[in-house]
Design a protein around this motif. Structure first.
Motif, PDB file in Angstrom:
ATOM      1  N   ILE B 136      32.834  18.337 -40.433  1.00 33.09           N
ATOM      2  CA  ILE B 136      32.954  19.784 -40.243  1.00 33.09           C
ATOM      3  C   ILE B 136      31.607  20.367 -39.828  1.00 33.09           C
ATOM      4  N   VAL B 137      30.544  19.931 -40.498  1.00 28.35           N
ATOM      5  CA  VAL B 137      29.202  20.442 -40.170  1.00 28.35           C
ATOM      6  C   VAL B 137      28.838  20.045 -38.736  1.00 28.35           C
ATOM      7  N   ALA B 138      29.129  18.797 -38.380  1.00 31.28           N
ATOM      8  CA  ALA B 138      28.800  18.344 -37.027  1.00 31.28           C
ATOM      9  C   ALA B 138      29.582  19.140 -35.981  1.00 31.28           C
ATOM     10  N   ASP B 139      30.797  19.549 -36.327  1.00 30.05           N
ATOM     11  CA  ASP B 139      31.595  20.332 -35.385  1.00 30.05           C
ATOM     12  C   ASP B 139      31.054  21.741 -35.202  1.00 30.05           C
ATOM     13  N   ILE B 140      30.547  22.320 -36.270  1.00 31.56           N
ATOM     14  CA  ILE B 140      30.183  23.729 -36.186  1.00 31.56           C
ATOM     15  C   ILE B 140      28.809  23.940 -35.541  1.00 31.56           C
ATOM     16  N   LEU B 141      27.936  22.942 -35.631  1.00 30.78           N
ATOM     17  CA  LEU B 141      26.576  23.120 -35.099  1.00 30.78           C
ATOM     18  C   LEU B 141      26.560  23.547 -33.629  1.00 30.78           C
ATOM     19  N   PRO B 142      27.241  22.811 -32.739  1.00 31.37           N
ATOM     20  CA  PRO B 142      27.204  23.247 -31.336  1.00 31.37           C
ATOM     21  C   PRO B 142      27.861  24.611 -31.130  1.00 31.37           C
ATOM     22  N   ARG B 143      28.815  24.971 -31.997  1.00 31.56           N
ATOM     23  CA  ARG B 143      29.475  26.274 -31.857  1.00 31.56           C
ATOM     24  C   ARG B 143      28.497  27.437 -32.053  1.00 31.56           C
ATOM     25  N   VAL B 144      27.470  27.228 -32.879  1.00 32.29           N
ATOM     26  CA  VAL B 144      26.506  28.301 -33.109  1.00 32.29           C
ATOM     27  C   VAL B 144      25.242  28.079 -32.287  1.00 32.29           C
ATOM     28  N   GLY B 145      25.273  27.106 -31.366  1.00 33.89           N
ATOM     29  CA  GLY B 145      24.139  26.920 -30.474  1.00 33.89           C
ATOM     30  C   GLY B 145      23.007  26.109 -31.067  1.00 33.89           C
ATOM     31  N   LEU B 146      23.325  25.214 -32.005  1.00 29.02           N
ATOM     32  CA  LEU B 146      22.282  24.339 -32.539  1.00 29.02           C
ATOM     33  C   LEU B 146      22.617  22.910 -32.125  1.00 29.02           C
ATOM     34  N   SER B 147      21.583  22.096 -31.912  1.00 29.72           N
ATOM     35  CA  SER B 147      21.850  20.722 -31.505  1.00 29.72           C
ATOM     36  C   SER B 147      22.178  19.881 -32.731  1.00 29.72           C
ATOM     37  N   ALA B 148      22.833  18.758 -32.491  1.00 30.47           N
ATOM     38  CA  ALA B 148      23.362  17.943 -33.581  1.00 30.47           C
ATOM     39  C   ALA B 148      22.259  17.404 -34.487  1.00 30.47           C
ATOM     40  N   ASP B 149      21.060  17.190 -33.927  1.00 29.04           N
ATOM     41  CA  ASP B 149      20.015  16.585 -34.755  1.00 29.04           C
ATOM     42  C   ASP B 149      19.401  17.601 -35.720  1.00 29.04           C
ATOM     43  N   ALA B 150      19.878  18.850 -35.686  1.00 32.77           N
ATOM     44  CA  ALA B 150      19.371  19.854 -36.624  1.00 32.77           C
ATOM     45  C   ALA B 150      19.738  19.500 -38.061  1.00 32.77           C
ATOM     46  N   VAL B 151      20.814  18.693 -38.229  1.00 32.09           N
ATOM     47  CA  VAL B 151      21.337  18.399 -39.566  1.00 32.09           C
ATOM     48  C   VAL B 151      20.263  17.922 -40.532  1.00 32.09           C
ATOM     49  N   HIS B 152      19.352  17.101 -40.017  1.00 33.83           N
ATOM     50  CA  HIS B 152      18.396  16.478 -40.931  1.00 33.83           C
ATOM     51  C   HIS B 152      17.090  17.247 -41.039  1.00 33.83           C
ATOM     52  N   ARG B 153      17.011  18.396 -40.390  1.00 36.37           N
ATOM     53  CA  ARG B 153      15.752  19.134 -40.431  1.00 36.37           C
ATOM     54  C   ARG B 153      15.790  20.187 -41.516  1.00 36.37           C
TER      55      ARG B 153
END
Lengths: 299, 354, 349
Positions: B136-153
């Motif tokens: 779910i988190v991976a799906d929503i990131l691009p929807r709000v204009g963030l790249s997928a690698d933001a997860v670990h930052r």
């Protein structure tokens, strides 16, 4: 010419951001960058390991008397010499260090257990209960730790553990105050309100958000308390109120060797040096940890 | 039937805060932050609330979502009576009504990774497995204009606008129906502001979100809202369709707000007259009797100091609480504006001649 | 570290237009972050001219260097982490950067007045408004206690605080945010400075209060013959009060013009996008954001610094070479290689 505009809400270019692991590595690196603190950490760990694994080092047992070889200077058989009853000084120092460290840990543990949970809760909740409990801890703090320890020993008899618990009790207000202040600061942050607005329960907010953000302040206080605990144990045992013979702690070794200061000064110097080195190393490591972690709290 | 039923209905809501207590703990002085407010939000639409600091607009939002408890009044969310819900029922309802906060710096735990932050509502909700949460988190990131690698930052390495995108992702991850936007762009730069507002509108149509959009900036509220409510010292003084309130406003305070918002055109800006209000807004501890706005109003008549005007609704849903403009329906938009400027000018002239 | 000048220095056009030297002139200002590593330039070679009795808007997003520039002019940079690495700041013909700290103290207040963004934290909560005003007045002028107090009351009246006699004995927490900013302005003008620097003076304020404060600054600048710099991220503020504007992006000025020229005939794509991002009440036009984020210090692109976010950027013209600041007319500059071929949208076209 026609003007084209990129999608206003399109994905933005991310500037190089540091991942959490890289941050941890960076924190560690910043710590290791401090030569003094790193040296202190290594020395401290060596002492702790030696104390813990002393039985495996092939040394003579610490309480075995060898009356023929009393008050010997350092030799290959007895690296640090022997005491007035011919016991191996190195083995005794290691055993004593273990007792001293354990005593300091007891005091710190008592302080943390009494002070931290209440402090975190009161800092987050506030209100009248908070002011009542805070006053109670203030009162507790006005008692001098060593005097209380001596009083407790006078009641329950000569033993190290009650004395160290007493010292821990007197230290709990400091833990209470630090965790309460840190929790109160964090409580004003919007992410706490956010968590609450998602339906999170208060105790889970403490565990998930508050504890993590007060940990660096706590680490420092733990190191200060450990260092003081070692010194307090030494002081109590020096007064003969701590650990009882034939067991030795660093403080009681000083006491028994004090009479022989002229004949065998090394018996005083050796445990004394260990006390100083331990307290110093713990303080240095604690200071460095504070410096390294406080920078990251700001962001 | 769901088409006609509002998502959120608020009736006669009141909220006071004690500011001073007597020795016995009884409140002796109170701030009346929300004063007899009623409003509705249709599913998928935006109600903008505009007002200055101290108007109670943020408190109103928090009370509507039961983040703080109202003193009295009724709140219906979907088909639930929000104020009657038990703590457990309320917790499960929280997934459907979420918040986007003003300050994206303090709204994110500095020690958590973006992934942990965004999945927090799901974790609290407890309805998804670890793997599901991650998807779910991976799906929503691009929807709000963030790249997928933001997860670990961690949040520290993001700019204000990017942080606000993280806050938005967190607010949307449970697929809510109502999102309370509490000044979501007022701490951002103008250029970033437009990006974030554009994103909010896109997400609204994609996820059929209803927004309760609170801001002190009439220009921003007008862009975002279907309907606008203007708040002054805890009361709604004007409410109606966005275009109506921004252009054919009928409350003197709305006219002052319009006058204060920049025209972004220097010549027009300097040519036009401005309604200068008397003094600062009074403190919400000491709300004036009668119409709360009368001490600062150029059109105030004797009655304004004694009777509090009711919010009178027209059939097309435009409500105004003002004795003067409700008596004279020709006073709308620029007519109202000009008469206020004129009154002020003649008042100033009187003062200089006397 | 060696700093290569980013642009060729051209004598400022405004200087020649006025017979007397301008109020303030900044030449080749380089501000850098200093610390353990080599200095990292944040503001790179900034030229700025503030004509006498002019209100100049210094516009840019957060991180563009506008606040650092205004602090550097008053020499208020904290020297440990941020320093002026090169350049001159000339106030009425006198180089400020070579003055001693003691000389600078008398310049601050008496010649340069400062207003900061946050009126909450800029006033000392422990002292009354009157005390804070009189202590400044008595430090700079030889005034008796009573005379200083009379002057303080007068100043509070000047900045539009009602009932100044009562307010003078109140503490900062007893008054509203708008009134605190008025007190800050009273402090800034208390020693009748010739140059007023206002750093985001209205960002923390509500819309109606913002309009009042801007009006006040404009009026005071006129009546006290002050030359004024206002830094802001909001072109709406500029439209309200400024005569001329300098737009900053990533540590450089990208366009400079009179307010009307800038709004109606922008010559840099960044200015155009800033204008499009403004919300306007009652105007049916979509607000457009600028995609992406400004580059961070130390990561400035080689060529045009706005190119990665610019809808008009082409390779290789925009990315290959450093873009110089082009002088179009007296007081009119732009930093865009594609300027001659572009027709940019102002607010009225």
């Amino acid at each position: 010419m026609t003007l084209t505009y990129p999608d206003a809400a399109g994905p933005s270019v991310l500037p190089a951001a540091e991942p959490s692991e890289a941050r941890r590595v960076a924190t560690l690196r910043a710590f290791l960058h401090r030569r003094l603190a790193t040296t202190a950490l290594v020395v401290f760990l060596l002492i702790v390991l030696a104390a813990l694994f002393a039985p495996l080092l092939g040394l003579p047992a610490p309480n075995v008397q060898e009356l023929a070889a009393r008050l010997q200077g350092p030799s290959w058989k007895h690296l640090l010499g022997t005491d007035e009853l011919g016991r191996d000084q190195l083995a005794r120092i290691l055993a004593a260090t273990r007792i001293s460290l354990w005593a300091a840990c007891q005091a710190t543990l008592v302080g943390v257990v009494l002070g931290v949970p209440l402090g975190l809760a009161m800092g987050l909740v506030g209100g009248r209960l908070d002011s009542i409990i805070s006053r109670a801890f203030d009162t507790l703090q006005s008692i001098p730790p060593l005097i209380l320890a001596i009083a407790i020993v006078a009641i329950v008899g000569r033993s190290l553990t009650p004395a160290m618990i007493a010292i821990g009790i007197v230290f709990s207000p400091t833990f209470y105050r630090i965790s309460r202040a840190a929790a109160a600061t964090v409580a004003g942050e919007t992410y706490i309100e956010a968590s609450r607005s998602m339906g999170q329960r208060t105790h889970k907010i403490v565990l998930t958000h508050v504890l993590g953000n007060v940990s660096s302040a706590l680490i420092v206080q733990v190191s200060i308390t450990l260092a003081f605990g070692i010194l307090a144990e030494a002081a109590l045992s020096y007064l003969g109120l701590g650990v009882q013979p034939p067991s030795a702690s660093l403080g009681s070794m000083l006491t028994s060797a004090a009479n022989l200061l002229n004949a065998a000064p090394q018996l005083v110097i050796e445990p004394g040096v260990v006390i100083i080195v331990l307290a110093l190393c713990i303080s240095l490591v604690g200071d460095a940890l504070r410096d390294v972690t406080s920078g990251e709290q700001v962001g | 039937m769901t088409e006609t039923m509002p998502l959120l209905t608020v009736r006669n809501l009141n909220k006071t805060f004690p500011v001073r207590r007597s020795a016995l703990g009884r409140a002796t002085e109170v701030v009346h932050a929300v004063n007899d407010v009623s409003l509705e939000i249709e599913p998928g639409s935006t109600l903008g609330i505009v007002g200055e600091s101290g108007s109670g607009k943020s408190t109103l939002g928090r009370v509507c979502l039961r983040m703080i408890e109202a003193d009295d009044g009724e709140i219906r969310f979907a088909d639930a009576n929000l104020r009657q819900l038990s703590a457990a029922q309320l917790r499960s309802t929280r997934a459907h009504m979420t918040t986007i906060f003003q300050d994206p710096y303090s709204a994110l735990d500095p020690r958590w990774t973006v992934g942990q932050i965004i999945e927090e509502p799901l974790r609290i909700n407890g309805s998804h497995s670890r793997a599901e949460r991650r998807t779910i988190v991976a799906d929503i990131l691009p929807r709000v204009g963030l790249s997928a690698d933001a997860v670990h930052r961690i949040p520290r390495s993001f700019s204000g606008g990017q942080r606000q995108r993280i806050v938005i992702a967190r607010a949307l991850v449970t697929r809510p129906r109502l999102v309370f936007c509490d000044e979501p762009v007022s701490s951002l730069d103008v250029s970033t502001r437009a990006q974030v507002l554009g994103l909010l509108r896109e997400l609204q149509s994609e996820f059929q979100l209803a927004y309760l959009f609170v801001s002190h900036d009439l220009g921003v509220v007008e862009r975002m809202s279907d309907r606008i409510a203007v708040m002054y010292l805890g009361s709604i003084v004007e409410i109606g369709a966005a275009e109506t309130v921004a252009q054919r406003y009928r409350h003197p305070y709305t006219a002052a707000l319009v006058s204060a918002s920049p025209a972004a055109d220097p010549v027009a800006q300097r040519a036009r007259h401005r309604i200068v209000l008397n003094g600062d807004p009074p403190s919400p501890i000491d709300i004036p009797k009668g119409c709360p706005f009368h001490p600062r109003c150029a059109l105030a008549i004797a009655r304004c100091a004694t009777d509090k005007p009711e919010l009178v609704m027209t059939p097309n849903g435009h409500g105004v609480a003002c004795h003067v403009t409700n008596a004279d329906r020709t006073l709308t938009g620029t007519t109202l504006f000009d008469s206020m400027v004129e009154r002020r000018l003649s008042f100033a002239a009187e003062r200089t001649t006397s | 570290m060696e700093l290569t000048p980013v642009q060729v220095k051209v004598p400022s056009a405004i200087v020649t237009a006025h017979a007397r030297p301008p109020a303030l002139q900044v030449d080749g200002l380089v501000i850098g972050l200093v610390g353990r590593r080599a200095p990292m330039p944040v503001v790179t070679g900034l030229d700025l001219t503030l004509a006498r009795q002019e209100v100049l808007g210094l516009v840019g997003e957060s991180g563009s260097g506008k606040t650092l520039t205004s602090l550097a002019i008053a020499r208020l940079l904290d020297g440990r982490s941020v320093q002026v690495l090169a350049g001159t700041v000339t106030l009425f013909g006198r180089d400020l950067l070579t003055l001693s700290e003691a000389q600078m103290r008398s310049v601050r207040g008496k010649e340069i007045g400062m207003i900061f963004q946050d009126p909450m934290t800029s006033l000392d909560p422990a002292f009354t408004i009157g005390y804070q005003l009189t202590s400044v007045l008595r430090r700079h002028f030889d005034l008796s206690r009573q005379a200083a107090r009379r002057r303080a009351v007068e100043l509070l009246g000047m900045v539009g605080i009602g009932d100044p006699r009562r307010r003078v004995d109140q503490y900062p927490h007893q008054i509203s945010g708008g009134m605190r900013q008025r007190v800050m302005i009273a402090l800034a003008i208390s020693c009748e400075p010739k140059v007023l620097i206002a750093d985001e003076p209205t960002t923390a304020l509500d819309a109606t209060t913002q309009a009042q404060i801007l009006e006040l600054i404009k009026d005071l600048a006129q009546t006290l013959h002050m030359s004024t710099i206002i830094t802001t991220h909001d072109l709406g503020v500029v439209a309200e009060v400024c005569d001329t504007v300098a737009v900053m992006y990533a540590g450089q000025i990208v366009e400079q013009a009179t307010t009307e020229q800038l709004f109606y005939h922008p010559q840099h794509p960044y200015t155009e996008r800033l204008l499009l991002a403004l919300p306007r009440v009652g105007v049916e036009q979509e607000m457009l954001g600028i995609p992406g984020a400004p580059p961070r210090a130390g990561q400035f692109p080689e060529g045009c610094r706005f190119a990665p976010r610019c809808g008009h950027a082409v390779e290789p013209d925009c990315v290959a070479h450093v873009v110089p600041l082009e002088h179009l007319a007296p007081g009119r500059t732009a930093r865009c290689v594609r300027r001659p071929e572009l027709t940019l949208r102002g607010v009225r076209t």
